[in-house]
Scaffold this motif. Structure first.
Motif, PDB file in Angstrom:
ATOM      1  N   VAL A 209     -35.387 -60.343  -8.037  1.00  0.00           N
ATOM      2  CA  VAL A 209     -35.858 -61.621  -8.072  1.00  0.00           C
ATOM      3  C   VAL A 209     -37.468 -61.743  -8.175  1.00  0.00           C
ATOM      4  N   TRP A 210     -37.993 -62.921  -8.886  1.00  0.00           N
ATOM      5  CA  TRP A 210     -39.456 -62.951  -8.712  1.00  0.00           C
ATOM      6  C   TRP A 210     -39.769 -64.122  -7.895  1.00  0.00           C
ATOM      7  N   GLU A 211     -41.178 -63.885  -7.278  1.00  0.00           N
ATOM      8  CA  GLU A 211     -41.327 -64.845  -6.276  1.00  0.00           C
ATOM      9  C   GLU A 211     -41.453 -66.273  -6.915  1.00  0.00           C
ATOM     10  N   TYR A 212     -41.875 -66.384  -7.955  1.00  0.00           N
ATOM     11  CA  TYR A 212     -41.717 -67.706  -8.864  1.00  0.00           C
ATOM     12  C   TYR A 212     -40.352 -68.244  -8.960  1.00  0.00           C
ATOM     13  N   GLU A 213     -39.483 -67.250  -9.093  1.00  0.00           N
ATOM     14  CA  GLU A 213     -38.027 -67.934  -9.192  1.00  0.00           C
ATOM     15  C   GLU A 213     -37.638 -68.675  -7.844  1.00  0.00           C
ATOM     16  N   ILE A 214     -38.149 -67.963  -6.936  1.00  0.00           N
ATOM     17  CA  ILE A 214     -37.899 -68.476  -5.413  1.00  0.00           C
ATOM     18  C   ILE A 214     -38.540 -69.843  -5.334  1.00  0.00           C
ATOM     19  N   GLU A 215     -39.898 -69.888  -5.727  1.00  0.00           N
ATOM     20  CA  GLU A 215     -40.327 -71.120  -5.668  1.00  0.00           C
ATOM     21  C   GLU A 215     -39.545 -72.163  -6.537  1.00  0.00           C
ATOM     22  N   ALA A 216     -39.109 -71.766  -7.520  1.00  0.00           N
ATOM     23  CA  ALA A 216     -38.209 -72.781  -8.391  1.00  0.00           C
ATOM     24  C   ALA A 216     -37.113 -73.274  -7.536  1.00  0.00           C
ATOM     25  N   GLU A 217     -36.561 -72.381  -7.051  1.00  0.00           N
ATOM     26  CA  GLU A 217     -35.373 -73.000  -6.194  1.00  0.00           C
ATOM     27  C   GLU A 217     -35.723 -73.824  -4.844  1.00  0.00           C
ATOM     28  N   PHE A 218     -36.936 -73.721  -4.323  1.00  0.00           N
ATOM     29  CA  PHE A 218     -37.420 -74.649  -3.366  1.00  0.00           C
ATOM     30  C   PHE A 218     -37.585 -75.882  -3.889  1.00  0.00           C
ATOM     31  N   ILE A 219     -38.520 -76.065  -5.018  1.00  0.00           N
ATOM     32  CA  ILE A 219     -38.774 -77.456  -5.495  1.00  0.00           C
ATOM     33  C   ILE A 219     -37.603 -78.351  -6.214  1.00  0.00           C
ATOM     34  N   HIS A 220     -36.385 -77.290  -6.606  1.00  0.00           N
ATOM     35  CA  HIS A 220     -35.264 -78.015  -7.188  1.00  0.00           C
ATOM     36  C   HIS A 220     -34.488 -78.631  -6.066  1.00  0.00           C
ATOM     37  N   ASN A 250     -47.794 -66.154  -6.467  1.00  0.00           N
ATOM     38  CA  ASN A 250     -46.144 -66.482  -6.381  1.00  0.00           C
ATOM     39  C   ASN A 250     -45.805 -65.696  -7.943  1.00  0.00           C
ATOM     40  N   ASN A 251     -46.386 -64.692  -8.469  1.00  0.00           N
ATOM     41  CA  ASN A 251     -45.883 -63.884  -9.556  1.00  0.00           C
ATOM     42  C   ASN A 251     -45.674 -62.630  -9.454  1.00  0.00           C
ATOM     43  N   GLN A 252     -44.950 -61.974  -8.416  1.00  0.00           N
ATOM     44  CA  GLN A 252     -44.658 -60.640  -8.204  1.00  0.00           C
ATOM     45  C   GLN A 252     -43.121 -60.573  -7.961  1.00  0.00           C
ATOM     46  N   GLU A 253     -42.525 -59.281  -8.387  1.00  0.00           N
ATOM     47  CA  GLU A 253     -41.260 -59.219  -8.338  1.00  0.00           C
ATOM     48  C   GLU A 253     -40.830 -58.552  -6.905  1.00  0.00           C
ATOM     49  N   CYS A 254     -39.679 -59.112  -6.002  1.00  0.00           N
ATOM     50  CA  CYS A 254     -39.418 -58.915  -4.960  1.00  0.00           C
ATOM     51  C   CYS A 254     -38.545 -57.658  -5.007  1.00  0.00           C
ATOM     52  N   LEU A 259     -40.145 -57.357   2.792  1.00  0.00           N
ATOM     53  CA  LEU A 259     -39.975 -58.624   3.343  1.00  0.00           C
ATOM     54  C   LEU A 259     -40.747 -59.745   2.487  1.00  0.00           C
ATOM     55  N   ILE A 260     -40.174 -60.823   2.506  1.00  0.00           N
ATOM     56  CA  ILE A 260     -40.875 -62.124   2.260  1.00  0.00           C
ATOM     57  C   ILE A 260     -41.397 -62.981   2.924  1.00  0.00           C
ATOM     58  N   LEU A 261     -42.674 -63.318   2.902  1.00  0.00           N
ATOM     59  CA  LEU A 261     -43.048 -64.439   3.740  1.00  0.00           C
ATOM     60  C   LEU A 261     -43.160 -65.643   3.192  1.00  0.00           C
ATOM     61  N   THR A 278     -39.989 -65.374   7.625  1.00  0.00           N
ATOM     62  CA  THR A 278     -39.990 -64.012   7.025  1.00  0.00           C
ATOM     63  C   THR A 278     -38.639 -63.606   6.828  1.00  0.00           C
ATOM     64  N   ILE A 279     -38.169 -63.272   5.631  1.00  0.00           N
ATOM     65  CA  ILE A 279     -36.771 -62.598   5.378  1.00  0.00           C
ATOM     66  C   ILE A 279     -36.902 -61.148   4.725  1.00  0.00           C
ATOM     67  N   PRO A 280     -35.851 -60.529   4.850  1.00  0.00           N
ATOM     68  CA  PRO A 280     -35.666 -59.232   4.036  1.00  0.00           C
ATOM     69  C   PRO A 280     -35.238 -59.158   2.712  1.00  0.00           C
ATOM     70  N   VAL A 281     -35.847 -58.860   1.703  1.00  0.00           N
ATOM     71  CA  VAL A 281     -35.562 -59.001   0.153  1.00  0.00           C
ATOM     72  C   VAL A 281     -33.762 -58.509  -0.007  1.00  0.00           C
ATOM     73  N   ASN A 282     -33.467 -57.689   0.581  1.00  0.00           N
ATOM     74  CA  ASN A 282     -32.200 -56.882   0.324  1.00  0.00           C
ATOM     75  C   ASN A 282     -31.215 -57.559   1.680  1.00  0.00           C
ATOM     76  N   GLY A 283     -31.716 -58.397   2.536  1.00  0.00           N
ATOM     77  CA  GLY A 283     -30.953 -59.003   3.624  1.00  0.00           C
ATOM     78  C   GLY A 283     -30.641 -58.256   4.780  1.00  0.00           C
ATOM     79  N   ARG A 284     -31.323 -56.902   4.977  1.00  0.00           N
ATOM     80  CA  ARG A 284     -31.421 -56.506   6.040  1.00  0.00           C
ATOM     81  C   ARG A 284     -32.718 -55.911   6.645  1.00  0.00           C
ATOM     82  N   PHE A 285     -33.205 -56.094   7.755  1.00  0.00           N
ATOM     83  CA  PHE A 285     -34.603 -55.882   8.348  1.00  0.00           C
ATOM     84  C   PHE A 285     -34.330 -54.057   8.713  1.00  0.00           C
TER      85      PHE A 285
END
Length: 430
Positions: A209-220, A250-254, A259-261, A278-285
């Motif tokens: 997923v891309w950072e801007y896609e996550i941003e879109a989920e938040f604003i929705h 917010n324009n890079q691929e995860c 991690l994503i901050l 801060t979370i792990p992209v793949n769900g595991r630290f």
């Protein structure tokens, strides 16, 4: 406005508190913000000046509040001036405040149209010796644009040079820093909306997923819950982007293993929340990521305990620095020689934790508050330690919003938002 109406008793109370601190025979004037042009006929979305909103609830451009508590006539003691509305404006721009609706919102009995401002102010000036002007004196302020307040101050000084000048800002800096219960409830709603966005993103995030896609989920999620949007420019920083403190592209691929901050939060009714997770992209630290994560969480928890009445902001940060230094030693990022040889103006821990731990929160994300004053009950602070390690390709920041209590530890407005590493992993892999 998307938010539900606010009980006008809040604004009545706020005006009473401000008026009580004004000098005898004085008048205070507060202007709304401008609508700022972009180009051609385009403008930025309107955002109300927080001071006039705090004192009146008026959330509309071209508004002016005048307070003159000692005026000999009651109708001159509180006046809200508005741009006159009509059917044409309603069709082209939408509904504006009528005099009746403005009274319902503000509790101010005397609502007048803007064309009557100058002649009314002339009468008020004959009864007063001092005018309170509203300048921006926030410690982080850096404004290069002339504001509506600036233009009013220049006009007033030319028109009434014999009057004395006083400043509204020092009064408001203290008043706005101590929240009324209604304000805390509005901030809680902002935090609740932020929680909804964060939980949505936990289920959405995965490698690719891309950072801007996550941003879109938040604003929705924010918008569908009656928020106007982000309380500040959102930071969705994956991998090494997290080591740029104000990363907003917010324009890079995860990517898998990163991690994503997140430093992203909702506003509600002009009140801010302020979240970092801060979370792990793949769900595991990874083991190392979790080790650093838990160190940051420990610093946050220990710093939170110090937010009590009487605490001084500057000394508080010194104590947090000591806790962070201990954690960095434990992580192998510092050694004893680093600490022994550190410079007082730049302690060793600041190589990995460069920013402050806490700031006031309220109508502004970096809200009003006199930092030399001791902390008081019902002040709201962030707590946001972080550790940034470019050499290892990640940075971690964790942040909650805390209300100072009369006794004991503060109340966490974000207490329901997941923060433990194991809980985040569980939710992401559910």
């Amino acid at each position: 406005m998307k938010y539900t109406p606010i009980d006008r008793s809040l604004f009545i109370k706020n005006r009473a508190k401000f008026s009580a601190q004004m000098k005898p025979k004085s008048v205070a004037v507060f202007n709304s913000n401008d609508i700022y042009p972009i180009s051609a006929d385009s403008t930025l979305p309107f955002a109300q000046h927080r001071d006039i909103f705090y004192l009146s609830g008026a959330d509309q451009e071209e508004s002016v509040l005048v307070l003159c508590p000692d005026a000999p006539y009651e109708h001159l003691r509180e006046i809200l001036f508005l741009r006159e509305t009509n059917e044409h404006i309603a069709v082209w721009e939408g509904e504006k405040l009528t005099k009746e609706r403005a009274f319902e919102v503000s509790g101010i009995k005397n609502i007048m149209w803007l064309q009557d401002l100058e002649k009314t102010l002339f009468e008020i000036m004959t009864y007063t010796d001092t005018i309170y002007i509203n300048t921006n004196e926030h410690y982080r302020s850096s404004v290069q644009t002339q504001t509506r307040e600036d233009r009013f101050i220049k006009w007033w000084k030319d028109k009434y040079p014999a009057h004395q000048v006083a400043k509204s800002n020092p009064i408001l800096q203290h008043l706005r820093s101590v929240k009324e219960p209604q304000e805390i409830a509005l901030m809680q709603q902002a935090c609740n909306i932020t929680e909804m966005g964060f939980r949505r993103v936990l289920g959405f995030t995965k490698p690719g997923v891309w950072e801007y896609e996550i941003e879109a989920e938040f604003i929705h999620e924010f918008t569908r819950n009656r928020s106007k949007g982000f309380a500040y420019g959102p930071i969705i920083a994956s991998g090494n982007n997290a080591n740029v403190l104000h990363y907003v592209e917010n324009n890079q691929e995860c990517k898998d293993g990163d991690l994503i901050l997140f430093d992203v939060a909702a506003e509600y009714a002009n009140y801010s929340s302020d979240l970092s997770r801060t979370i792990p992209v793949n769900g595991r630290f990874s083991a190392r990521q979790k080790e650093v994560y838990n160190a940051v969480l420990k610093v946050k928890d220990e710093a939170t305990k110090m937010l009590t009445p009487g605490t001084l902001w500057k000394q508080y940060h010194v104590e947090v620095g000591k806790i962070m230094t201990s954690e960095l030693l434990g992580l192998g990022l510092l050694d004893k020689a680093d600490v022994q040889n550190e410079k007082p103006e730049w302690p060793a821990y600041k190589n990995y934790f460069m920013h402050g731990t806490s700031h006031h929160l309220g109508l502004d994300t970096h809200d009003y508050g006199l930092l030399y004053e001791p902390m008081e009950p019902n002040m709201v602070f962030t707590v946001e330690p972080g550790i940034y390690i470019p050499a290892e390709g990640f940075g971690i920041r964790l942040e909650d919003n805390l209300v100072i209590q009369p006794q004991g530890e503060p109340f966490n407005l974000m207490g329901n938002i997941p923060i433990q590493a194991d809980e985040i992993e569980s939710l992401m892999n559910a």
